[in-house]
Scaffold this motif. Structure first.
Motif, PDB file in Angstrom:
ATOM      1  N   LYS A   1       0.820  -1.216   0.000  1.00 32.56           N
ATOM      2  CA  LYS A   1       0.000   0.000   0.000  1.00 32.56           C
ATOM      3  C   LYS A   1       0.858   1.272   0.000  1.00 32.56           C
ATOM      4  CE  LYS A   1      -3.699  -2.544   0.506  1.00 32.56           C
ATOM      5  NZ  LYS A   1      -4.539  -2.835  -0.679  1.00 32.56           N
ATOM      6  N   GLU A   2       2.082   1.123   0.499  1.00 31.35           N
ATOM      7  CA  GLU A   2       2.959   2.294   0.617  1.00 31.35           C
ATOM      8  C   GLU A   2       4.398   1.879   0.352  1.00 31.35           C
ATOM      9  OE1 GLU A   2       3.987   5.898   3.798  1.00 31.35           O
ATOM     10  OE2 GLU A   2       2.399   4.442   4.237  1.00 31.35           O
ATOM     11  N   ILE A   3       5.104   2.708  -0.429  1.00 25.35           N
ATOM     12  CA  ILE A   3       6.490   2.409  -0.817  1.00 25.35           C
ATOM     13  C   ILE A   3       7.410   3.554  -0.418  1.00 25.35           C
ATOM     14  CG2 ILE A   3       8.052   2.023  -2.773  1.00 25.35           C
ATOM     15  CD1 ILE A   3       5.727   0.769  -4.286  1.00 25.35           C
ATOM     16  N   VAL A   4       8.601   3.201   0.034  1.00 25.76           N
ATOM     17  CA  VAL A   4       9.664   4.179   0.221  1.00 25.76           C
ATOM     18  C   VAL A   4      10.869   3.670  -0.556  1.00 25.76           C
ATOM     19  CG1 VAL A   4      10.588   3.106   2.326  1.00 25.76           C
ATOM     20  CG2 VAL A   4      10.999   5.531   1.885  1.00 25.76           C
ATOM     21  N   THR A   5      11.600   4.576  -1.179  1.00 23.80           N
ATOM     22  CA  THR A   5      12.768   4.165  -1.961  1.00 23.80           C
ATOM     23  C   THR A   5      13.924   5.127  -1.729  1.00 23.80           C
ATOM     24  OG1 THR A   5      13.583   3.662  -4.194  1.00 23.80           O
ATOM     25  CG2 THR A   5      11.981   5.445  -4.005  1.00 23.80           C
ATOM     26  N   THR A   6      15.132   4.623  -1.908  1.00 21.31           N
ATOM     27  CA  THR A   6      16.329   5.467  -1.789  1.00 21.31           C
ATOM     28  C   THR A   6      16.801   5.945  -3.156  1.00 21.31           C
ATOM     29  OG1 THR A   6      17.541   3.368  -1.678  1.00 21.31           O
ATOM     30  CG2 THR A   6      17.241   4.576   0.390  1.00 21.31           C
ATOM     31  N   CYS A   7      16.102   5.520  -4.215  1.00 22.97           N
ATOM     32  CA  CYS A   7      16.519   5.869  -5.578  1.00 22.97           C
ATOM     33  C   CYS A   7      15.536   6.858  -6.202  1.00 22.97           C
ATOM     34  CB  CYS A   7      16.598   4.607  -6.435  1.00 22.97           C
ATOM     35  SG  CYS A   7      17.073   4.951  -8.148  1.00 22.97           S
ATOM     36  N   PRO A   8      15.963   8.082  -6.505  1.00 24.52           N
ATOM     37  CA  PRO A   8      15.070   9.059  -7.139  1.00 24.52           C
ATOM     38  C   PRO A   8      14.542   8.606  -8.492  1.00 24.52           C
ATOM     39  CG  PRO A   8      16.994  10.153  -6.233  1.00 24.52           C
ATOM     40  CD  PRO A   8      17.258   8.678  -6.164  1.00 24.52           C
TER      41      PRO A   8
ATOM     42  N   THR B   1      -5.702  -2.860  -9.928  1.00 24.40           N
ATOM     43  CA  THR B   1      -5.139  -2.875  -8.576  1.00 24.40           C
ATOM     44  C   THR B   1      -6.228  -2.481  -7.591  1.00 24.40           C
ATOM     45  OG1 THR B   1      -4.416  -0.565  -8.790  1.00 24.40           O
ATOM     46  CG2 THR B   1      -2.825  -2.260  -9.358  1.00 24.40           C
ATOM     47  N   GLU B   2      -6.063  -2.920  -6.348  1.00 22.44           N
ATOM     48  CA  GLU B   2      -7.084  -2.618  -5.342  1.00 22.44           C
ATOM     49  C   GLU B   2      -7.144  -1.134  -5.027  1.00 22.44           C
ATOM     50  OE1 GLU B   2      -6.911  -4.906  -1.803  1.00 22.44           O
ATOM     51  OE2 GLU B   2      -7.059  -6.834  -2.832  1.00 22.44           O
ATOM     52  N   SER B   3      -5.990  -0.486  -4.978  1.00 20.71           N
ATOM     53  CA  SER B   3      -5.955   0.942  -4.634  1.00 20.71           C
ATOM     54  C   SER B   3      -4.657   1.562  -5.135  1.00 20.71           C
ATOM     55  CB  SER B   3      -6.062   1.121  -3.117  1.00 20.71           C
ATOM     56  OG  SER B   3      -4.982   0.460  -2.471  1.00 20.71           O
ATOM     57  N   GLU B   4      -4.604   2.896  -5.091  1.00 25.32           N
ATOM     58  CA  GLU B   4      -3.380   3.605  -5.462  1.00 25.32           C
ATOM     59  C   GLU B   4      -2.312   3.338  -4.405  1.00 25.32           C
ATOM     60  OE1 GLU B   4      -2.588   5.315  -8.042  1.00 25.32           O
ATOM     61  OE2 GLU B   4      -4.496   5.644  -9.077  1.00 25.32           O
ATOM     62  N   ILE B   5      -1.090   3.240  -4.847  1.00 27.48           N
ATOM     63  CA  ILE B   5       0.018   2.999  -3.921  1.00 27.48           C
ATOM     64  C   ILE B   5       0.739   4.318  -3.665  1.00 27.48           C
ATOM     65  CG2 ILE B   5       2.188   1.767  -3.563  1.00 27.48           C
ATOM     66  CD1 ILE B   5       1.124  -0.405  -5.467  1.00 27.48           C
ATOM     67  N   LYS B   6       0.902   4.667  -2.416  1.00 27.99           N
ATOM     68  CA  LYS B   6       1.618   5.891  -2.052  1.00 27.99           C
ATOM     69  C   LYS B   6       3.122   5.633  -2.158  1.00 27.99           C
ATOM     70  CE  LYS B   6       2.462   9.149   1.716  1.00 27.99           C
ATOM     71  NZ  LYS B   6       2.212   9.476   3.153  1.00 27.99           N
ATOM     72  N   VAL B   7       3.830   6.513  -2.841  1.00 29.08           N
ATOM     73  CA  VAL B   7       5.280   6.348  -3.034  1.00 29.08           C
ATOM     74  C   VAL B   7       5.991   7.609  -2.559  1.00 29.08           C
ATOM     75  CG1 VAL B   7       7.106   5.761  -4.657  1.00 29.08           C
ATOM     76  CG2 VAL B   7       4.779   4.952  -5.091  1.00 29.08           C
ATOM     77  N   GLN B   8       7.067   7.438  -1.809  1.00 26.91           N
ATOM     78  CA  GLN B   8       7.831   8.591  -1.334  1.00 26.91           C
ATOM     79  C   GLN B   8       9.322   8.262  -1.281  1.00 26.91           C
ATOM     80  OE1 GLN B   8       6.866   9.529   2.833  1.00 26.91           O
ATOM     81  NE2 GLN B   8       6.124   7.420   3.075  1.00 26.91           N
ATOM     82  N   HIS B   9      10.120   9.306  -1.312  1.00 27.20           N
ATOM     83  CA  HIS B   9      11.561   9.142  -1.165  1.00 27.20           C
ATOM     84  C   HIS B   9      11.884   9.092   0.320  1.00 27.20           C
ATOM     85  CE1 HIS B   9      15.910  10.394  -1.528  1.00 27.20           C
ATOM     86  NE2 HIS B   9      15.821   9.488  -2.492  1.00 27.20           N
ATOM     87  N   TYR B  10      12.937   8.402   0.668  1.00 28.09           N
ATOM     88  CA  TYR B  10      13.222   8.216   2.093  1.00 28.09           C
ATOM     89  C   TYR B  10      13.529   9.532   2.802  1.00 28.09           C
ATOM     90  CZ  TYR B  10      18.379   8.643   1.846  1.00 28.09           C
ATOM     91  OH  TYR B  10      19.661   9.098   1.722  1.00 28.09           O
ATOM     92  N   THR B  11      14.035  10.531   2.076  1.00 28.43           N
ATOM     93  CA  THR B  11      14.300  11.822   2.718  1.00 28.43           C
ATOM     94  C   THR B  11      12.994  12.512   3.115  1.00 28.43           C
ATOM     95  OG1 THR B  11      14.384  12.917   0.545  1.00 28.43           O
ATOM     96  CG2 THR B  11      16.478  12.168   1.477  1.00 28.43           C
ATOM     97  N   GLU B  12      11.944  12.325   2.333  1.00 28.98           N
ATOM     98  CA  GLU B  12      10.630  12.879   2.698  1.00 28.98           C
ATOM     99  C   GLU B  12      10.119  12.232   3.975  1.00 28.98           C
ATOM    100  OE1 GLU B  12       7.952  13.815  -1.023  1.00 28.98           O
ATOM    101  OE2 GLU B  12       8.931  11.865  -1.316  1.00 28.98           O
ATOM    102  N   LEU B  13      10.254  10.906   4.037  1.00 19.51           N
ATOM    103  CA  LEU B  13       9.792  10.154   5.203  1.00 19.51           C
ATOM    104  C   LEU B  13      10.548  10.583   6.456  1.00 19.51           C
ATOM    105  CD1 LEU B  13       8.197   7.813   6.496  1.00 19.51           C
ATOM    106  CD2 LEU B  13       9.991   6.261   5.699  1.00 19.51           C
TER     107      LEU B  13
END
Length: 660
Positions: free
Chosen positions: A486-493, A514-526
């Motif tokens: 449901k939610e993704i964080v990544t270290t790669c821009p 898909t069941e729903s939209e997946i929230k994606v963010q960069h780890y610096t935002e998190l």
């Protein structure tokens, strides 16, 4: 009492010649516009609709306010503002004068006085702007601009029209002084210096002014001046949401470019601002976004010229030329897709999309593709990564770390999408390990996809390998759905750009359920949010002089500038300094657009070394970035540029892991 007004044809005979010239120039103007618009319509149409709020904002800031022209160039901004508004208001003044004479008389009394004063002031600023343009082009930027014969012709034509306009006013006031001279200050001032037969000089200059104005009007659609129409149009079109096209849709196309791109070709004025910011060009490589636009413009105009189309209609043989032949050699592959040219362009011409179309054609034809690019694409197809690493080795970096593997049935609130670089490259694996350590210390419930994680598709996207890209997207969506992400964080821009911005567009086009939209963010935002919410505290000090390199895909592509800086400033003891080129004006590391997989091109200096020098100039001891490719490129650059014992390069995750 005499009413303030002006007779439109005072002292002028042979009105019929004037009307014939006017009609002829209008016909030529409309014919030129029709030709250009017809060429645009040969492109494929977009399917997105305009957002009026975005159009309104772009109109106020970029079209009317010239905001991007003023950016870091006050002289150029004032110059363009004077010319643009002078041209428009003087043209409007002529239209109002004709309306007053032929339709409804309203230019008299106080209205005429203010009308006359406004045109005098604006006309003077118009001339000042043109003189500034000559100074800027031929003195301040001598040798830095792409000057053609058309450039001085246009400037001197406009300047002559502006000056003759005032001379007409001056001789009219000399021959027929009026009580309201103070409302026509420029003409009144000139009248005191003018010599000769006022009536004869007035009529002669009036005809010169009229003929030149009609010539300008007819010439406009065939010259760079057509940007008075195409530039605002391009700015408006670039407010449209991003649009993607599936391989199936492309195979049905007969057109080579979209209508948006064909408009952009006509909007380019060769101002060279894109070149001054292009890292490839600045480093001494031969890539020029401006030249590519112009070559494609000539190609499109040649392909759709009337004589060629007549031969096609008559079924006579015509020579077919591919756009890949127009742009021979390595230029298209030199682009790092950093988006600096788009940010710098006053009218937001998207050269990236144009270059990507050319790359796609080269890949499709199998010609002029760097060998390493072909090897990289083949590796992604076979192994799911460009490193040719076995799929069952993708999680070697996480051995003994105890990270949840969602592909094996584990559940977690957050997916850490590692990316190929941090999964397979020995040096860059440290980013993944440190990021996982930071997430654990922050108390986050996270997991990884394990060996089921595959390439996000960034490289095929930037290279133009549409088929491979779609396969990866469908496969990754299937994996994400299976693991209940449901939610993704990544270290790669680069992964962030794909997963956050590109995937949803392809999901709709490819009809992926898909069941729903997946929230994606960069780890610096998190991390920035956790620090703001007091859920994460950096306890240890780092007493170093630190600077931050904005990764192009994190900054210009994804708009994330503040989050990394907020995290760095939260580190006790840090002395944070900005490099001269930062945020939207940041300079590329040289690894984007697939270039990390290509041989170096011939240049005066490496792009990455230029960036390392930026860090050295501010006395940085530690250069922090937030992208695996930037880390790899800049770490090498610090060594080759002679800063190895002076500057340390680290990813932000590497810095934080020991400070929490």
């Amino acid at each position: 009492m005499i009413m303030a007004e002006r007779e439109i044809f005072w002292n002028i005979s042979y009105h019929v010649i004037f009307y014939l010239l006017a009609a002829f120039s209008v016909v030529i103007f409309l014919g030129g516009c029709y030709r250009n618009i017809w060429v645009w319509l040969q492109g494929w149409p977009g399917k997105n609709t305009l957002d009026l709020s975005r159009v309104f904002s772009a109109t106020l800031k970029q079209i009317l306010g010239n905001a991007k022209i003023f950016s870091r160039d006050l002289f150029g901004g004032l110059m363009h503002m004077f010319i643009m508004w002078g041209f428009f208001i003087l043209f409007l003044g002529t239209v109002l004068s004709a309306f007053n004479d032929y339709i409804f008389n309203f230019l008299s009394g106080p209205i005429y006085l203010y009308y006359s004063l406004t045109l005098d002031i604006v006309g003077l600023l118009f001339i000042v702007g043109l003189i500034m343009a000559l100074i800027r082009r031929y003195l301040l930027k001598a040798g830095k601009m792409n000057n053609l014969l058309e450039d001085p012709l246009v400037l001197f034509l406009l300047l002559t029209i502006g000056i003759t306009g005032f001379l007409i006013e001056g001789y009219r006031l000399k021959a027929k002084p009026e009580p309201w001279l103070s409302w026509e200050p420029v003409g009144a001032y000139l009248a005191g210096f003018l010599r000769g037969d006022a009536l004869q000089c007035h009529v002669t200059i009036w005809w010169i002014h009229s003929v030149l104005s009609f010539f300008l009007f007819g010439y406009l659609p065939f010259s760079k001046l057509f940007h008075v129409i195409t530039s605002p149009l391009n700015v408006i079109l670039e407010t449209l949401p991003s649009e993607v096209m599936t391989l199936e849709e492309r195979e049905k196309l007969t057109q080579e470019f979209s209508r948006r791109r064909l408009v952009a070709f006509d909007a380019c004025t060769r101002c060279n601002r894109c070149e001054t910011k292009c890292p490839s060009n600045v480093s001494g490589e031969t890539l020029s976004p401006r030249a590519i636009n112009q070559k494609m413009k000539v190609y499109a105009k040649t392909k759709y010229r009337v004589s060629r189309l007549v031969n096609v209609w008559l079924k006579k043989p015509v020579t077919e030329v591919s756009k890949t032949v127009v742009l021979q050699g390595e230029e298209a592959w030199m682009c790092t897709t950093c988006r600096a040219c788009v940010e710098e362009c006053p009218i937001t011409i998207n050269s990236l999309d144009i270059i990507r179309e050319i790359r796609r054609s080269k890949v499709e034809e199998g010609t002029q593709v760097p060998s390493m690019v072909g090897t990289m694409l083949e590796a992604i197809f076979k192994y799911g990564n460009p490193y040719q690493g076995p799929k069952n080795k993708r999680t070697e970096w996480a051995k003994d770390l105890g990270i949840k593997d969602l592909s094996k049935g584990a559940k977690a609130a957050l997916l850490y999408f590692v990316g190929c670089a941090s999964a397979y490259d020995n040096r860059l694996q440290e980013i993944a390990r440190c990021a996982a350590g930071v997430f654990s210390k922050a108390g986050l419930d996270f997991g990884i996809l394990g060996n089921k994680e595959s390439c996000c598709g960034d490289m095929p996207k930037r290279i133009g390998e549409e088929g491979l890209l779609e396969e990866l997207i469908m496969k990754n969506y299937e994996t994400l759905e299976e693991c209940g992400v449901k939610e993704i964080v990544t270290t790669c821009p680069h992964g962030l750009k794909m997963l956050r911005d590109e995937y949803p567009l392809y999901r709709k086009k490819l009809e992926i359920q898909t069941e729903s939209e997946i929230k994606v963010q960069h780890y610096t935002e998190l991390l920035a949010r956790l620090i703001q919410e007091k859920k994460l505290t950096i306890s240890k000090k780092l007493e170093k002089r630190v600077t931050y390199h904005d990764p192009c895909y994190l900054g210009r592509h994804c708009g994330i500038y503040d989050a990394p800086r907020m995290v760095i400033r939260a580190i006790p003891g840090v002395t944070f300094v900005e490099m001269k080129r930062n945020r939207r004006n940041s300079f590329c590391c040289g690894g984007g657009g697939g270039r990390v997989w290509m041989e170096e091109f011939e240049a005066r200096e490496k792009i990455s070394e230029l960036r390392a020098r930026d860090a050295a100039e501010v006395g940085a001891e530690l250069l922090i970035t937030a992208c695996p490719f930037c880390l790899s490129m800049l770490e090498d650059a610090v060594k080759t540029a002679g800063y190895e014992n002076k500057i340390e390069v680290k990813d932000l995750a590497e810095v934080l892991v020991d400070l929490l």
